[in-house]
Scaffold this active site. Structure first.
Site, PDB file in Angstrom:
ATOM      1  CG  LEU A  34      25.207 -10.000 -42.942  1.00 51.22           C
ATOM      2  CD1 LEU A  34      25.946 -10.651 -41.776  1.00 51.22           C
ATOM      3  CD2 LEU A  34      24.884  -8.552 -42.614  1.00 51.22           C
ATOM      4  CE  LYS A  62      25.468 -22.666 -49.440  1.00 53.47           C
ATOM      5  NZ  LYS A  62      26.038 -22.792 -48.103  1.00 53.47           N
ATOM      6  CG  ASP A  79      30.000 -22.603 -46.281  1.00 55.95           C
ATOM      7  OD1 ASP A  79      30.172 -21.375 -46.171  1.00 55.95           O
ATOM      8  OD2 ASP A  79      28.931 -23.118 -46.649  1.00 55.95           O
ATOM      9  NE  ARG A 119      16.214 -32.715 -35.417  1.00 59.36           N
ATOM     10  CZ  ARG A 119      15.572 -31.643 -35.831  1.00 59.36           C
ATOM     11  NH1 ARG A 119      14.898 -30.909 -34.975  1.00 59.36           N
ATOM     12  NH2 ARG A 119      15.597 -31.282 -37.098  1.00 59.36           N
ATOM     13  NE  ARG A 155      20.097 -34.424 -43.068  1.00 54.07           N
ATOM     14  CZ  ARG A 155      19.985 -33.094 -42.987  1.00 54.07           C
ATOM     15  NH1 ARG A 155      19.356 -32.541 -41.986  1.00 54.07           N
ATOM     16  NH2 ARG A 155      20.500 -32.332 -43.919  1.00 54.07           N
TER      17      ARG A 155
HETATM   18  P1  NAP Z   1      20.600 -27.277 -42.543  1.00 52.63           P
HETATM   19  O1  NAP Z   1      21.244 -27.910 -43.721  1.00 52.63           O
HETATM   20  O2  NAP Z   1      19.134 -27.020 -42.553  1.00 52.63           O
HETATM   21  O3  NAP Z   1      20.944 -28.206 -41.264  1.00 52.63           O
HETATM   22  C1  NAP Z   1      20.383 -27.917 -40.014  1.00 52.63           C
HETATM   23  C2  NAP Z   1      20.964 -28.844 -38.934  1.00 52.63           C
HETATM   24  O4  NAP Z   1      20.441 -28.441 -37.678  1.00 52.63           O
HETATM   25  C3  NAP Z   1      20.603 -30.321 -39.101  1.00 52.63           C
HETATM   26  O5  NAP Z   1      21.693 -31.119 -38.677  1.00 52.63           O
HETATM   27  C4  NAP Z   1      19.416 -30.478 -38.149  1.00 52.63           C
HETATM   28  O6  NAP Z   1      19.275 -31.780 -37.633  1.00 52.63           O
HETATM   29  C5  NAP Z   1      19.836 -29.563 -37.027  1.00 52.63           C
HETATM   30  N1  NAP Z   1      18.714 -29.077 -36.232  1.00 52.63           N
HETATM   31  C6  NAP Z   1      17.749 -28.201 -36.636  1.00 52.63           C
HETATM   32  N2  NAP Z   1      16.892 -27.986 -35.608  1.00 52.63           N
HETATM   33  C7  NAP Z   1      17.335 -28.727 -34.557  1.00 52.63           C
HETATM   34  C8  NAP Z   1      16.880 -28.921 -33.225  1.00 52.63           C
HETATM   35  N3  NAP Z   1      15.783 -28.298 -32.753  1.00 52.63           N
HETATM   36  N4  NAP Z   1      17.591 -29.741 -32.411  1.00 52.63           N
HETATM   37  C9  NAP Z   1      18.695 -30.375 -32.860  1.00 52.63           C
HETATM   38  N5  NAP Z   1      19.183 -30.235 -34.124  1.00 52.63           N
HETATM   39  C10 NAP Z   1      18.495 -29.424 -34.951  1.00 52.63           C
HETATM   40  O7  NAP Z   1      21.258 -25.870 -42.213  1.00 52.63           O
HETATM   41  P2  NAP Z   1      22.749 -25.369 -42.576  1.00 52.63           P
HETATM   42  O8  NAP Z   1      22.739 -24.712 -43.891  1.00 52.63           O
HETATM   43  O9  NAP Z   1      23.683 -26.488 -42.346  1.00 52.63           O
HETATM   44  O10 NAP Z   1      22.963 -24.210 -41.499  1.00 52.63           O
HETATM   45  C11 NAP Z   1      23.070 -24.495 -40.093  1.00 52.63           C
HETATM   46  C12 NAP Z   1      23.381 -23.193 -39.341  1.00 52.63           C
HETATM   47  O11 NAP Z   1      24.692 -22.739 -39.706  1.00 52.63           O
HETATM   48  C13 NAP Z   1      22.430 -22.035 -39.657  1.00 52.63           C
HETATM   49  O12 NAP Z   1      22.168 -21.340 -38.466  1.00 52.63           O
HETATM   50  C14 NAP Z   1      23.230 -21.150 -40.600  1.00 52.63           C
HETATM   51  O13 NAP Z   1      22.846 -19.787 -40.510  1.00 52.63           O
HETATM   52  C15 NAP Z   1      24.633 -21.361 -40.058  1.00 52.63           C
HETATM   53  N6  NAP Z   1      25.691 -21.099 -41.057  1.00 52.63           N
HETATM   54  C16 NAP Z   1      26.658 -20.226 -40.720  1.00 52.63           C
HETATM   55  C17 NAP Z   1      27.693 -19.972 -41.596  1.00 52.63           C
HETATM   56  C18 NAP Z   1      28.768 -19.008 -41.207  1.00 52.63           C
HETATM   57  O14 NAP Z   1      29.522 -18.583 -42.089  1.00 52.63           O
HETATM   58  N7  NAP Z   1      28.896 -18.653 -39.936  1.00 52.63           N
HETATM   59  C19 NAP Z   1      27.746 -20.640 -42.836  1.00 52.63           C
HETATM   60  C20 NAP Z   1      26.740 -21.560 -43.144  1.00 52.63           C
HETATM   61  C21 NAP Z   1      25.702 -21.782 -42.231  1.00 52.63           C
HETATM   62  P3  NAP Z   1      18.521 -32.944 -38.470  1.00 52.63           P
HETATM   63  O15 NAP Z   1      19.529 -33.498 -39.447  1.00 52.63           O
HETATM   64  O16 NAP Z   1      18.142 -33.921 -37.418  1.00 52.63           O
HETATM   65  O17 NAP Z   1      17.339 -32.289 -39.145  1.00 52.63           O
END
Ligand code: NAP
Length: 278
Positions: A22, A72, A108, A156, A160
Site C-alpha cells: 500500500l 529488513k 514500526d 506459540r 522466541r
Molecule cells: P512474523 O515475523 O512471521 O511473525 C509471525 C508471528 O505470528 C510469530 O510470533 C508466530 O509464532 C505467530 N503465529 C503465526 N501463526 C500462528 C498461529 N497459527 N497461532 C499462533 N501464533 C502464530 O510476521 P511479522 O512480520 O511479525 O507480522 C505479523 C503480522 O503483523 C502480519 O499479519 C503483518 O501483516 C502484520 N504487520 C502489520 C503492520 C502494520 O503496520 N499494521 C506492520 C508490520 C506487520 P511463532 O513464533 O510460534 O512462529
C-alpha cells in the site's frame, strides 16, 4: 499530480513480494497533498539482492527507501549507520539517504505508539500483552517498553517469546494467554486473522476496560476486533500503525509535516477496494 520531471525526487520500497504494497498509494497521496515534487515507486527485489539494491539507492540518489520482507535484516547490515531502535532490533524498515550516507531506522514500533496516541490511548504506565514474537511484535515490544509500558509477551514458540521479551528489558516478561484478562492494552502481532483462522485468544479474556489492537489490517475488521467490540473493548485496527510509521518516514525524508489524514484516507480507500474485489 504533475508528471514527473527532471527535478522530481524519488522514494521507493523494496520487498518480495511487493505488488500488494500500500506504500505507493499512501506516499503518492501524501506527496501530492503536501505539494511536493516527489514520486514513490515499488521495486520487487529478491532475497540476496539487498546490498546491490542499497548501492543503487546511493548511486541514483533515491531520496528515501522503505524496506520490507525479506530485506529488513540484510538492510540493517548494509546501511552506513543505524538508530538505537534499529540496533536493538537488528532490523531496518526505513532508510534515510543523507547525500549517499544511508541511515537505517526502524519505525514500526514508534508507528504503533503514535497510532495509540492519536486514538487517545495512553501508553505510559500501562500493562500490555503482546501476542506474537516475530518482526512486528519485536518492534512493538521495544517501543511500548520505551514509552513506559510493562510488556508481557505471549507466543506459540517459547524460545522466541523469551528473546522478544528481553527487548523490553526490566519491563518485559513472558506470559500466557490468561494474562490478557488483566492487560489494559492487548496487541495482536501474530499473523492470525489474515486467513480466516479462529481467534488468537479466547474472547472471554477481553473486557470493556481494554484497548485491543490488531496489527493485521487485511481484512481491516479482523475476528479479534469483532470479538473485542462485542465484549465492549475499544477496538483499534492495524491501519493506524501502517499510516503512522509511514508518516514518520515521510517526515524523515522530506522534513515536511506529514498529512496524516490524507495518508489514512488513501490507505483505507485502497483496502476497501481490495476487500470489495475479494
Ligand atoms: P512474523 O515475523 O512471521 O511473525 C509471525 C508471528 O505470528 C510469530 O510470533 C508466530 O509464532 C505467530 N503465529 C503465526 N501463526 C500462528 C498461529 N497459527 N497461532 C499462533 N501464533 C502464530 O510476521 P511479522 O512480520 O511479525 O507480522 C505479523 C503480522 O503483523 C502480519 O499479519 C503483518 O501483516 C502484520 N504487520 C502489520 C503492520 C502494520 O503496520 N499494521 C506492520 C508490520 C506487520 P511463532 O513464533 O510460534 O512462529
Amino acid at each position: 499530480m504533475p508528471a514527473p520531471s527532471g527535478t522530481t525526487r524519488v522514494a521507493a520500497v523494496i520487498g518480495d513480494p511487493i505488488s500488494h504494497s500500500l506504500s505507493p498509494v499512501i506516499f503518492n497521496a501524501a506527496f501530492e497533498s503536501a505539494g511536493l515534487d516527489w514520486v514513490f515507486v515499488a521495486h520487487q527485489v529478491p532475497a540476496g539482492e539487498t546490498v546491490r539494491a542499497l548501492d543503487g539507492v546511493r548511486a541514483m540518489g533515491v531520496a528515501g527507501l522503505s524496506v520490507t520482507m525479506p530485506h529488513k535484516d540484510a538492510a540493517f547490515a548494509a546501511v552506513d549507520e543505524v538508530t538505537l531502535e534499529a540496533r536493538a532490533l537488528g532490523a531496518v524498515n526505513c532508510v534515510e539517504n543523507r547525500g549517499g550516507h544511508l541511515v537505517g531506522h526502524n519505525t514500526d514500533g514508534a508507528g504503533l505508539v503514535a497510532a495509540l496516541a492519536a486514538e487517545g490511548v495512553p501508553v505510559d504506565g500501562q500493562r500490555c500483552v503482546v501476542l506474537g514474537a516475530g518482526g512486528a511484535a519485536r518492534s512493538v515490544i521495544a517501543a511500548l517498553a520505551r514509552a513506559g509500558s510493562e510488556v508481557t509477551v505471549v507466543n506459540r514458540t517459547a524460545d522466541r517469546a523469551r528473546a522478544a521479551a528481553a527487548l523490553a528489558g526490566e519491563r518485559g516478561r513472558v506470559g500466557e494467554q490468561a494474562d490478557v484478562a488483566s492487560a489494559s492494552i492487548v496487541v495482536n502481532a501474530t499473523s492470525v486473522g489474515m486467513g480466516g483462522e479462529g481467534l488468537v485468544v479466547p474472547a472471554d479474556l477481553l473486557s470493556p476496560a481494554q484497548a485491543v489492537v490488531d496489527l493485521v489490517y487485511h481484512p481491516v475488521a479482523t475476528p479479534l476486533l469483532t470479538a473485542a467490540r462485542a465484549r465492549g473493548a475499544r477496538a483499534i485496527d492495524g491501519v493506524g500503525m501502517l499510516v503512522h510509521q509511514g508518516a514518520l518516514a515521510f517526515r524523515l525524508w522530506t522534513g515536511v509535516e506529514p498529512p496524516i489524514e490524507v495518508m489514512n484516507g488513501a490507505a483505507r480507500a485502497a483496502l476497501g477496494e481490495r476487500e470489495r474485489a475479494v
